[in-house]
Write an enzyme that holds these catalytic residues in place. Structure first.
Site, PDB file in Angstrom:
ATOM      1  N   ARG A  60      47.472   7.135  54.560  1.00 24.65           N
ATOM      2  CA  ARG A  60      48.789   6.644  54.973  1.00 24.65           C
ATOM      3  C   ARG A  60      49.001   5.209  54.493  1.00 24.65           C
ATOM      4  O   ARG A  60      50.133   4.751  54.354  1.00 24.65           O
ATOM      5  CB  ARG A  60      48.955   6.742  56.498  1.00 24.65           C
ATOM      6  CG  ARG A  60      50.306   6.238  57.000  1.00 24.65           C
ATOM      7  CD  ARG A  60      50.686   6.851  58.339  1.00 24.65           C
ATOM      8  NE  ARG A  60      49.644   6.717  59.335  1.00 24.65           N
ATOM      9  CZ  ARG A  60      49.450   5.639  60.110  1.00 24.65           C
ATOM     10  NH1 ARG A  60      50.244   4.588  59.986  1.00 24.65           N
ATOM     11  NH2 ARG A  60      48.470   5.613  61.001  1.00 24.65           N
ATOM     12  N   TYR A 113      75.755   9.390  49.680  1.00 21.47           N
ATOM     13  CA  TYR A 113      75.192  10.688  50.012  1.00 21.47           C
ATOM     14  C   TYR A 113      75.419  11.001  51.492  1.00 21.47           C
ATOM     15  O   TYR A 113      75.350  10.109  52.336  1.00 21.47           O
ATOM     16  CB  TYR A 113      73.703  10.677  49.667  1.00 21.47           C
ATOM     17  CG  TYR A 113      72.930  11.898  50.054  1.00 21.47           C
ATOM     18  CD1 TYR A 113      73.388  13.185  49.766  1.00 21.47           C
ATOM     19  CD2 TYR A 113      71.707  11.771  50.707  1.00 21.47           C
ATOM     20  CE1 TYR A 113      72.651  14.304  50.118  1.00 21.47           C
ATOM     21  CE2 TYR A 113      70.967  12.881  51.056  1.00 21.47           C
ATOM     22  CZ  TYR A 113      71.445  14.146  50.761  1.00 21.47           C
ATOM     23  OH  TYR A 113      70.718  15.251  51.114  1.00 21.47           O
ATOM     24  N   ASP A 185      70.873   2.899  44.897  1.00 18.92           N
ATOM     25  CA  ASP A 185      70.366   4.269  44.772  1.00 18.92           C
ATOM     26  C   ASP A 185      70.598   4.697  43.327  1.00 18.92           C
ATOM     27  O   ASP A 185      71.722   4.884  42.892  1.00 18.92           O
ATOM     28  CB  ASP A 185      71.112   5.192  45.743  1.00 18.92           C
ATOM     29  CG  ASP A 185      70.570   6.618  45.733  1.00 18.92           C
ATOM     30  OD1 ASP A 185      69.963   7.020  44.721  1.00 18.92           O
ATOM     31  OD2 ASP A 185      70.764   7.339  46.726  1.00 18.92           O
ATOM     32  N   LYS A 210      64.589  14.839  42.571  1.00 13.52           N
ATOM     33  CA  LYS A 210      65.532  15.170  41.513  1.00 13.52           C
ATOM     34  C   LYS A 210      64.911  14.950  40.129  1.00 13.52           C
ATOM     35  O   LYS A 210      63.983  15.652  39.755  1.00 13.52           O
ATOM     36  CB  LYS A 210      66.810  14.356  41.705  1.00 13.52           C
ATOM     37  CG  LYS A 210      67.359  14.333  43.147  1.00 13.52           C
ATOM     38  CD  LYS A 210      67.580  15.709  43.741  1.00 13.52           C
ATOM     39  CE  LYS A 210      68.394  15.690  45.029  1.00 13.52           C
ATOM     40  NZ  LYS A 210      67.791  15.033  46.179  1.00 13.52           N
TER      41      LYS A 210
END
Length: 406
Positions: A60, A113, A185, A210
């Site tokens: 982590r 978005y 973004d 993507k």
């Protein structure tokens, strides 16, 4: 010391951040599928936790496979450091939590978005972190929207799903004047076509699901910043404690996908340009939105900050929701699905899918009408895609003719 030669992006996506001699000579980046790492001694464990000694502790907090991905992405975006996350929204939420506190204000591009819109609503409702959606056509318009409590400007460009552009040079000019941070973004362009940090942004993020991945089989996010110490602070605070990390296996898949990013982006773009020209000549299409359309009023902005137009096209059909849905239902090769950047071409209806969470009045103010469709152009042969669209438009035209004859 001799300065390291700057590699082209086509080479960076294959080599950056990895030395095979440090990994038993493995040409492929090894997958370190482990949750934790052992120490040689208690003292070594103490030193690593205190930061005196560098090294692996717990996945982590860092993982060798993930680290290669992060270093490669930092190089691709010309940044100082990068962080990998379990989703694009984990990257969005992390950077906004890092930059804000209760009572602050975020200035956003007019279109964002749907899930980012939802997150901003949560921040407002629970933590009184407010926001405004602004068109941002001029520096004066941006400045008028700034409030005393504004701390950052958050933009998408091109905007999802309208393909509207935000002038990053104007954003950065205003932000520097008022001491604001800029977050971009960059999902729709990928680091191969646009690099906001070069223009002066502070952070750039991606839904790595993507174009970074490119194969439709990973959910992931990436955040790149221009300050290495700040990125490490985010790693050891918000990312560590909120826990939105990426798995080593997903990082390994992204590393593999990245190697073909330049080749894929060139094919996505060339296909999109051909389909754009087809759509512009289709009588049932009212508007076509693509950054590198020479008739686009924002074409000069596109040329000034993008290498090419990318693989996303939005267009409106004559009629409304019923006609738009009939068109996509008539397609055979092109799949109805949300997402982009896959080898397969995908189409979706934003008003009822990706942006269905946005209230109708705000959705319409963003330019997301019931007749708008978003086409994520894939890697198939362009002629086959155009033939599929042509067949669907013929069926739509037939249906409209029959309806008008009744």
């Amino acid at each position: 010391m001799e300065k390291k030669q700057q590699l082209h992006k086509d080479t960076t996506v294959i080599h950056e951040g990895y030395n095979d001699q440090e990994h038993q000579g493995s040409l492929a980046v090894p997958l370190y599928q482990t949750s934790t790492f052992s120490f040689e001694s208690a003292k070594q464990g103490e030193n690593r936790f205190s930061g005196v000694e560098e090294g692996n502790i717990y996945s982590r907090l860092g993982n060798p496979t993930v680290r290669v991905l992060e270093e490669r992405m930092a190089a691709l975006e010309n940044g100082a450091g990068a962080l990998a996350f379990g989703s694009g929204m984990a990257a969005v939420s992390t950077v906004l939590v890092h930059l804000t506190k209760s009572g602050d204000h975020i200035l956003c591009s007019r279109g964002i978005y749907g899930c980012t819109f939802g997150l901003l609503g949560i921040l407002d409702e629970k933590y009184k972190i407010t926001h405004d959606l602004v068109q941002m056509r001029t520096e004066e318009e941006i400045e008028r929207a700034i409030k005393p409590e504004t701390v950052c400007i958050y933009v998408e460009t091109p905007i999802n799903p309208t393909m509207e552009l935000v002038d990053l040079h104007a954003i950065v000019n205003v932000a520097k004047k008022h001491g604001l941070r800029v977050v971009v973004d960059n999902t729709f362009s990928s680091p191969y076509l646009q690099n906001p940090l070069d223009i002066g942004a502070d952070f750039v993020l991606h839904s790595a699901t993507k174009y970074i991945n490119g194969h439709g089989d990973v959910i992931a996010g990436l955040l790149v910043g221009n300050d290495k110490e700040e990125m490490e602070k985010i790693r050891m605070t918000v990312q560590k404690d909120y826990g939105g990390i990426i798995s080593p296996f997903d990082a390994w898949l992204l590393i593999r996908g990245l190697k073909t990013l330049p080749v894929r982006m060139e094919r996505h773009t060339s296909n999109a340009e051909k389909i754009m020209e087809y759509l512009k000549g289709q009588k049932l299409v009212e508007e076509v939105y693509y950054p590198f359309d020479e008739n686009n009023p924002q074409f000069e902005i596109a040329k000034n900050q993008m290498k090419a137009g990318g693989g996303l096209i939005s267009f409106t059909v004559k009629g409304g929701k019923e006609e738009a849905q009939l068109l996509i239902d008539s397609l055979e090769l092109i799949r109805i699905a949300v997402s982009l950047g896959d080898a397969e071409t995908l189409i979706q209806h934003p008003a009822t899918m990706t942006h269905s969470i946005v209230p109708e009045n705000e959705r319409l103010s963003m330019g997301i009408t019931d007749s708008l469709l978003r086409l994520a152009v894939g890697l198939e042969h362009a002629e086959d895609l155009i033939n599929d669209l042509d067949r669907a438009f013929s069926l739509l035209e037939k249906s409209l003719t029959e309806a008008s004859a009744k």
